[in-house]
Design an enzyme around this catalytic site. Structure first.
Site, mmCIF file in Angstrom:
data_model
loop_
_atom_site.group_PDB
_atom_site.id
_atom_site.type_symbol
_atom_site.label_atom_id
_atom_site.label_comp_id
_atom_site.label_asym_id
_atom_site.label_seq_id
_atom_site.Cartn_x
_atom_site.Cartn_y
_atom_site.Cartn_z
ATOM 1 N N ARG A 1 -3.189 -6.431 -3.128
ATOM 2 C CA ARG A 1 -3.219 -7.289 -1.945
ATOM 3 C C ARG A 1 -3.838 -8.658 -2.266
ATOM 4 O O ARG A 1 -4.536 -8.832 -3.260
ATOM 5 C CB ARG A 1 -4.025 -6.622 -0.835
ATOM 6 C CG ARG A 1 -5.455 -6.302 -1.240
ATOM 7 C CD ARG A 1 -6.153 -5.389 -0.252
ATOM 8 N NE ARG A 1 -7.499 -5.056 -0.698
ATOM 9 C CZ ARG A 1 -7.785 -4.052 -1.503
ATOM 10 N NH1 ARG A 1 -6.832 -3.250 -1.941
ATOM 11 N NH2 ARG A 1 -9.032 -3.801 -1.857
ATOM 12 N N ASN B 1 -2.757 0.350 -4.086
ATOM 13 C CA ASN B 1 -2.736 -0.797 -3.198
ATOM 14 C C ASN B 1 -2.980 -2.055 -4.016
ATOM 15 O O ASN B 1 -3.844 -2.064 -4.886
ATOM 16 C CB ASN B 1 -3.816 -0.653 -2.113
ATOM 17 C CG ASN B 1 -3.951 -1.901 -1.261
ATOM 18 O OD1 ASN B 1 -4.741 -2.786 -1.566
ATOM 19 N ND2 ASN B 1 -3.181 -1.953 -0.194
ATOM 20 N N HIS C 1 -2.746 7.291 -4.510
ATOM 21 C CA HIS C 1 -2.833 6.091 -3.669
ATOM 22 C C HIS C 1 -2.807 4.879 -4.577
ATOM 23 O O HIS C 1 -3.388 4.889 -5.664
ATOM 24 C CB HIS C 1 -4.134 6.117 -2.855
ATOM 25 C CG HIS C 1 -4.583 4.761 -2.405
ATOM 26 N ND1 HIS C 1 -5.553 4.035 -3.083
ATOM 27 C CD2 HIS C 1 -4.201 3.994 -1.359
ATOM 28 C CE1 HIS C 1 -5.748 2.890 -2.467
ATOM 29 N NE2 HIS C 1 -4.939 2.824 -1.424
ATOM 30 N N SER D 1 0.846 -1.190 0.000
ATOM 31 C CA SER D 1 0.000 0.000 0.000
ATOM 32 C C SER D 1 0.879 1.237 0.000
ATOM 33 O O SER D 1 1.857 1.313 0.762
ATOM 34 C CB SER D 1 -0.909 0.004 1.233
ATOM 35 O OG SER D 1 -1.743 1.145 1.244
ATOM 36 N N HIS E 1 -5.785 7.654 -16.339
ATOM 37 C CA HIS E 1 -6.815 6.675 -16.710
ATOM 38 C C HIS E 1 -6.400 5.859 -17.935
ATOM 39 O O HIS E 1 -6.675 4.650 -17.996
ATOM 40 C CB HIS E 1 -8.138 7.381 -16.966
ATOM 41 C CG HIS E 1 -8.914 7.645 -15.721
ATOM 42 N ND1 HIS E 1 -9.812 6.746 -15.207
ATOM 43 C CD2 HIS E 1 -8.904 8.709 -14.871
ATOM 44 C CE1 HIS E 1 -10.340 7.230 -14.096
ATOM 45 N NE2 HIS E 1 -9.806 8.420 -13.866
ATOM 46 N N HIS F 1 -20.939 11.529 3.007
ATOM 47 C CA HIS F 1 -21.404 12.625 3.847
ATOM 48 C C HIS F 1 -21.144 13.986 3.196
ATOM 49 O O HIS F 1 -21.760 14.979 3.577
ATOM 50 C CB HIS F 1 -20.747 12.565 5.233
ATOM 51 C CG HIS F 1 -19.257 12.680 5.210
ATOM 52 N ND1 HIS F 1 -18.439 11.656 4.772
ATOM 53 C CD2 HIS F 1 -18.425 13.681 5.574
ATOM 54 C CE1 HIS F 1 -17.171 12.034 4.880
ATOM 55 N NE2 HIS F 1 -17.134 13.255 5.359
#
Length: 308
Positions: free
Chosen positions: A108, A106, A104, A90, A150, A180
């Site tokens: 896994r 990651n 970012h 990560s 992209h 939110h």
């Protein structure tokens, strides 16, 4: 199922990415190996106060335990109580220059299994899956950057299956969304989880396609923006928008929740948070400003490759 091949790949990818970033920044990452009392450990590579990166972390982990954390079994309650093994890489990079986007990535692998013996346990087959992705979070939007990011993701997956990019792009848009706030975290990328439909070897190929594409997706953008002149005005907006990153990671991100709930190394888990952040009450950008353009033109549901 060759888990050693997965961990070897992830550790090699960590080394490749760290070496490439050190060439760009001019400073070296700090390397810290750690052990987890419940089982497993990892290696954290962190750079703070670099020439280009205000904070960057590239972390490898391989952990195991006797009971799945709630975040891992929330969507699959039938796995509750099983033992687990998880390994992944990560990274989060927060450049100093506000015109250079945060990124970012990651990748896994996860396995849940029943350690108990007996007739009942024999009916509980191992459950495993791959996951991963990468997403871009700009503070000042540039269309060429979003398109490049992209396009690189699309091309990496298209070498394997043309249907994966649109599917994973949609998944990314839906996952990296602050409910939110009713806004995306950034301009997206690709994201996938619980992926095992192609069998172990071919699902592993898909994960590697994402991991191997990262440097090509991000480094040209970082090189293009890292020396752009800026003032305290842009730095102030960057700190404000970084607050959204913090909100997502602490409220929604499955990896953060899994790490904390499984007793992972807190310093490694929370290195994803930016070092300088601001919150303001009910702040709005000035009409027609570059800050307003981020919201109107970039933090929207958009097909970045529609003209390609």
């Amino acid at each position: 199922m060759n888990l050693n091949a997965v961990t070897d790949y992830l550790q090699g990818l960590q080394n490749r990415i760290v070496e490439a970033l050190e060439l760009v920044d001019g400073k070296n990452f700090m390397h810290v190996s750690w052990q987890r009392p419940e089982g497993g450990g990892g290696a954290s590579c962190v750079l703070e106060e670099g020439n280009v990166l205000e904070r960057g972390g590239v972390n490898f982990s391989h952990v195991m335990g006797d009971k799945l954390p709630p975040s891992a079994s929330a969507g699959r309650p039938e796995l509750a109580g099983r033992s687990f093994e998880a390994t992944g890489l990560s990274l989060v990079l927060h450049p100093r220059n506000p015109f250079a986007p945060t990124v970012h990535m990651n990748v896994r692998f996860f396995r849940a299994y029943n350690k108990n013996s007996g007739a009942a346990a024999k009916h509980d087959a191992d459950v495993w899956w791959f996951g991963g992705g990468m997403d871009l979070t700009p503070y000042y939007g540039f269309e060429e950057d979003a398109v490049h990011f992209h396009r690189t993701c699309r091309d990496a997956l298209a070498a394997f299956d043309d249907s994966l990019y649109p599917r994973f792009k949609k998944w990314c848009d839906e996952y990296f969304y602050l409910k939110h706030r009713k806004e995306p975290r950034g301009v997206g990328g690709v994201f996938f989880d619980d992926f095992n439909e192609l069998g172990f070897e071919q699902s592993f190929v898909v994960m590697r396609a994402v991991g191997d594409a990262f440097l090509n997706a991000y480094l040209p953008i970082l090189q293009r923006r890292k020396d752009t002149p800026y003032s305290e005005h842009e730095r102030d907006f960057q700190a404000y928008r970084r607050g959204r990153y913090v909100e997502f990671n602490l409220v929604y991100d499955r990896g953060t929740l899994f790490g904390l709930q499984s007793g992972g190394r807190t310093e490694s888990i929370l290195m994803s948070l930016p070092p300088i952040v601001k919150w303001r009450y009910d702040w709005k950008p000035a009409t027609g400003s570059p800050e307003a353009k981020l919201y109107s033109d970039f933090l929207i549901d958009r097909d970045w490759l529609s003209n390609l």
